[in-house]
Write an enzyme that holds these catalytic residues in place. Structure first.
Site, short mmCIF file in Angstrom:
data_model
loop_
_atom_site.label_atom_id
_atom_site.label_comp_id
_atom_site.label_asym_id
_atom_site.label_seq_id
_atom_site.Cartn_x
_atom_site.Cartn_y
_atom_site.Cartn_z
N GLU A 184 -2.28 4.45 1.85
CA GLU A 184 -2.00 3.21 1.12
C GLU A 184 -0.55 3.21 0.62
OE1 GLU A 184 -5.64 1.28 -1.09
OE2 GLU A 184 -5.15 3.20 -2.01
N HIS A 215 -5.87 8.55 -6.04
CA HIS A 215 -5.46 7.15 -5.86
C HIS A 215 -4.08 6.97 -6.48
CE1 HIS A 215 -5.35 2.78 -6.35
NE2 HIS A 215 -6.20 2.75 -5.34
#
Length: 222
Positions: A141, A93
């Site tokens: 993302e 992430h």
């Protein structure tokens, strides 16, 4: 994946801890049953066991480390995540970045333990590199849009389309998610129409006064 997938990352928000986490999990379970969508959550590590055993939804860790059982104080052992009942894990992430070597090692460890893997990326080039590692999902993302309230589906749909194409060119068996600023059913529909199988999101659900209403809206156009 046949059904759209919505994965809610609770991060370390106060609104996603303790009883608040249970409220979000219960909302996800309710909306998933109503809609037929697959709605998962990625809670804090301390919540993995209760979430996995109390709710009929997929539960994911937010991170694992590229380690094996031994003297690794403070690290996240993949075997411990599996033992807690998690279905899978996020890897890389943008708030917990890893080297490519460690991403690969984490994917291999997770595969050995039958944990699903969601490798997060920030552009189409890194999406292609991640796809070569054969994770279950690549989640694109753009970091500048994470938590911004500006949806990647509207601000930069091109990066979604390019990433989907890049992943498919490397490994068509890898599913693609997208995230960053996802906040409505329209955002999710655009993402799915561009070739993803769903979305990864956080604050729009976790910080909502009514998480169930937000989740219901997110899947309303699918």
């Amino acid at each position: 994946m046949d059904s759209p997938f919505v994965l809610v990352n609770l991060k370390t928000y106060q609104e996603g801890m303790g009883s608040n986490a249970h409220r979000i999990a219960a909302a996800a379970e309710t909306v998933a049953k109503e809609s037929g969508a697959v709605i998962g959550i990625a809670p804090a590590f301390t919540e993995l066991h209760p979430m996995s055993h109390h709710y009929a939804i997929p539960v994911y860790a937010q991170h694992i480390d590229a380690i094996t059982p031994g003297a690794h104080t403070g690290h996240i052992l993949p075997e411990a995540v599996r033992s807690a009942g998690a279905r899978g894990t996020l890897i890389n992430h943008s708030e917990r970045r890893l080297t490519l070597a460690d991403i690969g090692a984490c994917v291999e460890s997770a595969r050995r333990l039958h944990l699903e893997t969601v490798v997060c990326t920030n552009n189409d080039a890194t999406s292609a590199a991640a796809a070569a590692l054969r994770p279950d999902y690549v989640a694109i993302e753009p970091p500048e849009l994470i938590g911004s309230g500006v949806s990647v589906s509207k601000a930069d749909p091109g990066i979604i389309e390019r990433s989907v194409n890049a992943v498919r060119a490397v490994n068509p068996d890898v599913n693609v998610l997208t995230g960053a600023g996802i906040q409505s059913g329209e955002c999710v529909k655009i993402a799915v129409d561009l070739g993803t199988c769903g979305v990864l999101l956080a604050s729009s659900v976790v910080k909502a006064d009514d998480p169930e209403a937000v989740l219901r809206d997110l899947v309303s156009l699918l």
